[in-house]
Design a protein around this motif. Structure first.
Motif, PDB file in Angstrom:
ATOM      1  N   PHE A  51      33.167  14.243  -6.078  1.00 11.38           N
ATOM      2  CA  PHE A  51      34.158  15.069  -5.123  1.00 11.38           C
ATOM      3  C   PHE A  51      33.563  15.388  -4.189  1.00 11.38           C
ATOM      4  O   PHE A  51      33.845  15.654  -3.295  1.00 11.38           O
ATOM      5  N   PRO A  52      32.539  14.156  -3.076  1.00 13.69           N
ATOM      6  CA  PRO A  52      32.158  13.825  -1.977  1.00 13.69           C
ATOM      7  C   PRO A  52      33.201  14.399  -1.025  1.00 13.69           C
ATOM      8  O   PRO A  52      32.797  15.043   0.130  1.00 13.69           O
ATOM      9  N   ASP A  53      34.089  14.022  -0.607  1.00 13.09           N
ATOM     10  CA  ASP A  53      35.017  14.328   0.155  1.00 13.09           C
ATOM     11  C   ASP A  53      36.364  15.159  -0.016  1.00 13.09           C
ATOM     12  O   ASP A  53      37.142  15.416   0.096  1.00 13.09           O
ATOM     13  N   GLY A  54      36.374  16.141  -1.373  1.00 15.78           N
ATOM     14  CA  GLY A  54      36.921  16.744  -1.913  1.00 15.78           C
ATOM     15  C   GLY A  54      38.158  15.816  -2.632  1.00 15.78           C
ATOM     16  O   GLY A  54      37.361  14.700  -2.803  1.00 15.78           O
ATOM     17  N   PRO A  55      39.207  16.444  -3.114  1.00 15.98           N
ATOM     18  CA  PRO A  55      39.949  17.434  -3.061  1.00 15.98           C
ATOM     19  C   PRO A  55      39.463  19.151  -3.481  1.00 15.98           C
ATOM     20  O   PRO A  55      39.806  20.090  -3.108  1.00 15.98           O
ATOM     21  N   HIS A  56      38.695  18.630  -4.640  1.00 14.57           N
ATOM     22  CA  HIS A  56      38.237  20.238  -5.325  1.00 14.57           C
ATOM     23  C   HIS A  56      37.140  20.036  -4.962  1.00 14.57           C
ATOM     24  O   HIS A  56      36.336  19.700  -4.183  1.00 14.57           O
ATOM     25  N   GLN A  57      36.782  21.494  -5.372  1.00 13.81           N
ATOM     26  CA  GLN A  57      35.429  22.181  -4.248  1.00 13.81           C
ATOM     27  C   GLN A  57      34.262  23.048  -5.431  1.00 13.81           C
ATOM     28  O   GLN A  57      34.984  22.852  -6.865  1.00 13.81           O
ATOM     29  N   LYS A  58      33.363  22.934  -4.819  1.00 14.09           N
ATOM     30  CA  LYS A  58      32.161  23.928  -5.780  1.00 14.09           C
ATOM     31  C   LYS A  58      32.662  24.976  -6.019  1.00 14.09           C
ATOM     32  O   LYS A  58      33.135  25.633  -5.200  1.00 14.09           O
TER      33      LYS A  58
END
Lengths: 307, 543
Positions: free
Chosen positions: B334-341
């Motif tokens: 998900f390089p641009d999101g929307p999910h977060q590490k």
């Protein structure tokens, strides 16, 4: 003194005059070269990822750009050529092998065996190709893979760990199983027409066995149309392999195949068109090349059939 | 008086009037246009599937994500995770949290204008619990209620622990104390429907009771028509809705299965919203607004089955985790999101931030040492590693990234991936060591989060982690669950359990989920909550 001539020499002379066929031959020769020397030709490791260079368009360091994991598309295409070529050659060889044996024996001997072979050929052709491959993959892939893993753990021989091997065995096997009938029909038809020729009758009169007559006089003379069919079959096998990989029943990622590259590229074609265009264009060019070559061979080997 | 002119209106006056009219139309015309458009606005949305079952009682699937549009719930969470009254307005626990008294909103009505009673609430929950209803998540709401198990098992049709005191009151008795039971009711898993229409004499759901305009639902909109063959569902405002009047004139949901086509249709403005669009280029294609939303208590991880070789060796597990650059993992997927590490199991709940929690480092050198020191002695003797649940482009990218990290950092080359996930029953099911799957909760509570993901009683621990059990972790979670929702000890105990679990090296943390709007920037009011529902469907407008 005039050089003695034969079918193949004449055919080669005629083929050389066909520019499209020569272009096709050149492309096919290039494909063979790329497939054979892929590891040395590829500018990058086809598995190596660079997340700072994700989906970049074609540029100096990456002639065909990179994919969504930053892998070099050209390197993957080169390895994909290897996959395509291996699959095409292996499948065609297996299919031709089965087709020639069954078709030749059926056509030469006739009778019950001929009827059985033709019934079996018709039955095989009536089975939907894709469905058969999916069933074979679904039912056999895992047992074969598990068996190979068992062999590896017992021997630690890395050959059993080659994930491509199981894929190829299955893809080769399942595609060959559906590809042999046209060859069998073609060879049978050729043998049927050749077996009553005077030179075959003469060979019989000389007391030669059926096996020798078939191997030495009938089959070699049935090869012309078969060569044409094989060249077309190679292209078809490549397209078929790509289609199966596109649908997810062919070669398993991350092993590159033109089909799975097209499948991946299709998802992102609006943002990264090069990921779709590059493998699709390569597949198209190679398929057209095989067709040109096949047409050229047909004209060369069957000059009376030309318009 | 001159010909053609009204008395008192000169030619110059007429010209001025005309000019003024032009200026007025130019200045206020667009505003008038917007005002008119708002009155008849139609939200055109896309469904990614041709769903054939639109019962609001299934608790899952595509239809579930539209439940709040046409069904009222007991309570609901807003997009900040704050609980809001809805059909129920009061919820009062007993001192020991084993029973709750619930009050029905006196204004609450069904779409046909009849009042929603406590019996409807009880009946709706019972109907959701009936085995034939096949509600996917009703356990999350009612599992703690006395008598629920008998209904779920099919041996009763009445939940004995729910007693209707009067039309506006019901008492719920639990099988054990649950300080956050009220939070478990705040979702659309078991929405409130008109029981006299939806439930048959045998206690089961009446087939297709929900199709068409029948007045038996209680949300801001009501279904107008459902053409399941063409995949078109339409809702119109419920004239008897007891909350704020809906602003939209209509919602049309059309099935478009192909994501690339759906993206183009959203981009062109032909449609304005999507049920759940999952593509790797969503933000590039449709903008950050389209994907924006709050993070919810759901996270995706790669779980290790600790009973299967080589995961039965803790050193191998640790090596496999430390070999992965998890910043790269999120960048690959998900390089641009929307999910977060994320580094943790529990996310987007109180206690998510834990200063004492040490995230797994990226340490290839140590990973290599650990693998060499393991019972396998290195990568050569390691059995093939198999992932399942690799079923989307993002999952595939993540799994391929992990495999490549293992190849580069540990020399592991034998990795296989399969799309199947739940109930995986292939011929090699006993060879699967890594399951990609999400865990989470419908309540903003860390203890519940862990109870459903790492406690030995959870399906995740029993199934995907192969019977993982750590008595200390279990004890801490069990104790946390007994603490009131606002007791800091509840959070502290959950955090301690998570720290202990971390040291068992049983998962590769991946990302915490963002609940996207999946709506174009010109659509307002599409914010969603931790229940995957549009928080305030009545407030949706199109600019």
């Amino acid at each position: 003194m005039e050089q003695p001539t034969n079918l193949w020499r004449d055919a080669w002379k005629r083929l050389r005059r066909n520019k499209l066929a020569l272009a096709g031959l050149a492309v096919v020769a290039f494909l063979v070269f790329v497939a054979a020397f892929g590891p040395w030709l590829a500018p990058h490791d086809y598995l190596s990822q660079n997340l700072d260079l994700r989906s970049v368009p074609p540029q100096a360091a990456h002639w065909f750009g990179t994919d969504d994991l930053g892998r070099d598309v050209l390197s993957r295409l080169i390895y994909g050529a290897r996959t395509a070529f291996l699959v095409a050659v292996a499948v065609t060889l297996i299919a031709v092998g089965i087709g020639v044996i069954l078709g030749a024996i059926a056509g030469f001997y006739g009778g019950t065996f001929d009827r059985f072979v033709m019934w079996f050929t018709d039955m095989t052709m009536s089975v939907p190709q894709l469905l058969l491959v999916v069933v074979i993959n679904a039912s056999l892939k895992q047992p074969i893979s598990t068996w190979m893993e068992t062999q590896y753990l017992a021997s630690l021989n890395p050959i059993w760990r080659n994930t491509m091997l199981a894929d190829f065995v299955l893809v080769f096997g399942s595609m060959a199983l559906i590809s042999w009938p046209p060859y069998a029909r073609l060879v049978r038809a050729q043998v049927l027409s050749i077996r009553s020729r005077p030179y075959v009758t003469a060979a019989r009169a000389l007391g030669l066995t059926n096996r020798i007559i078939l191997a030495r006089y009938v089959l070699p003379n049935a090869m012309g149309p078969l060569v044409v069919a094989v060249s077309a079959g190679l292209g078809t096998a490549m397209v078929l392999e790509s289609a199966f990989s596109f649908l997810g029943v062919g070669v398993t990622p991350p092993t590159p195949s033109w089909g799975n590259m097209i499948s991946d590229g299709l998802r992102v074609w609006t943002n990264s068109p090069h990921l779709l265009v590059a493998p699709a264009a390569v597949l198209a060019v190679v398929t057209v090349a095989f067709n040109f070559l096949g047409d050229g061979l047909n004209d060369a080997l069957n000059p009376k059939g030309q318009k | 008086m001159k010909d053609g002119m009204q008395p008192g209106l000169t030619r110059r006056g007429a010209l001025r009037l005309g000019l003024g009219s032009v200026v007025a139309v130019a200045a206020f015309g667009p505003g008038a246009h917007i005002a008119m458009a708002q009155e008849g606005q139609v939200l055109k949305a896309i469904s990614p599937a041709f769903s054939q079952d639109w019962s609001p009682l299934r608790g899952g699937g595509v239809p579930y994500r539209w439940n709040s549009v046409w069904n009222g719930s007991a309570m609901y969470f807003n997009d900040k995770g704050e609980i809001q009254p809805y059909v129920l307005t009061e919820w009062t626990p007993s001192a020991d949290f084993t029973s709750w008294t619930l009050k029905v909103n006196p204004a609450a009505k069904f779409a046909d204008g009849s009042a929603i009673t406590a019996a409807d609430v009880k009946g709706s929950w019972e109907l959701s619990a009936m085995p034939a209803t096949k509600n996917q998540r009703v356990d999350q709401v009612l599992a703690g209620v006395a008598g629920y198990a008998a209904v779920k098992d099919g041996t009763a049709t009445d939940i004995s622990g729910i007693v209707v005191t009067d039309d506006a009151t019901l008492t719920v008795t639990l099988s054990g104390p649950d300080p956050i039971f009220f939070q478990r009711l705040a979702n659309h898993i078991a929405p409130i429907v008109k029981v006299s229409v939806a439930r048959g004499a045998d206690g089961n759901e009446v087939p297709d009771w929900f199709l068409g305009a029948n007045g038996a639902t209680s949300g801001p909109f009501m279904m107008e028509a459902a053409d399941l063959d063409t995949g078109l569902i339409t809702w119109v405002p419920n004239p008897n809705f007891f909350g704020e009047a809906p602003k939209l004139a209509r919602i049309e949901l059309t099935s478009v299965e192909d994501n690339v086509t759906a993206t183009q249709m959203l981009k062109s403005g032909e449609f304005q919203a999507h049920t759940e669009l999952v593509t790797s280029t969503m933000i590039q294609d449709l903008g950050a607004d389209f994907a924006a939303g709050p993070t919810i208590p759901t996270s995706q991880h790669f779980w290790f089955n600790t009973t299967r070789a080589p995961m039965d060796d803790p050193k191998v597990r640790e090596a496999l985790i430390l070999a992965i650059d998890r910043d790269g993992l999120i960048k690959a997927s998900f390089p641009d999101g929307p999910h977060q590490k994320t580094d943790t199991v529990m996310n987007s709940v109180p206690g998510e931030e834990d200063a004492a929690f040490v995230p797994y480092p990226h340490d290839p050198a140590k990973a290599k040492e650990l693998l060499a020191a393991s019972s396998y002695g290195g990568p050569e003797k390691l059995p093939k590693l198999m992932f399942v649940g690799i079923s989307s482009p993002a999952n595939e990218a993540a799994a391929q990234y992990i495999a490549e990290q293992w190849r580069q950092n540990l020399g592991i080359t034998a990795v296989d991936m399969k799309p199947q996930q739940d109930q995986y029953a292939g011929p090699d099911q006993n060879a699967v060591q890594i399951f990609r799957d999400d865990v989470g909760t419908r309540v903003p509570d860390g203890a519940s989060y862990l109870a459903g993901s790492i406690a030995s009683t959870s399906g995740n621990a029993q199934g995907k982690m192969g019977g993982y059990k750590n008595d200390k972790v279990d004890a801490l979670i069990a104790e946390a669950l007994t603490k009131p929702a606002d007791d800091p000890a509840r959070v502290a105990l959950a955090q301690e359990a998570q720290r202990l679990f971390r040291d068992d090296f049983c998962f590769i943390p991946w990302y915490k989920q963002t609940m996207s709007r999946w709506a174009n920037a010109n659509v307002a009011g599409m914010e969603k909550n931790l229940d995957w529902q549009i928080v305030a469907p009545w407030a949706i407008t199109i600019a």
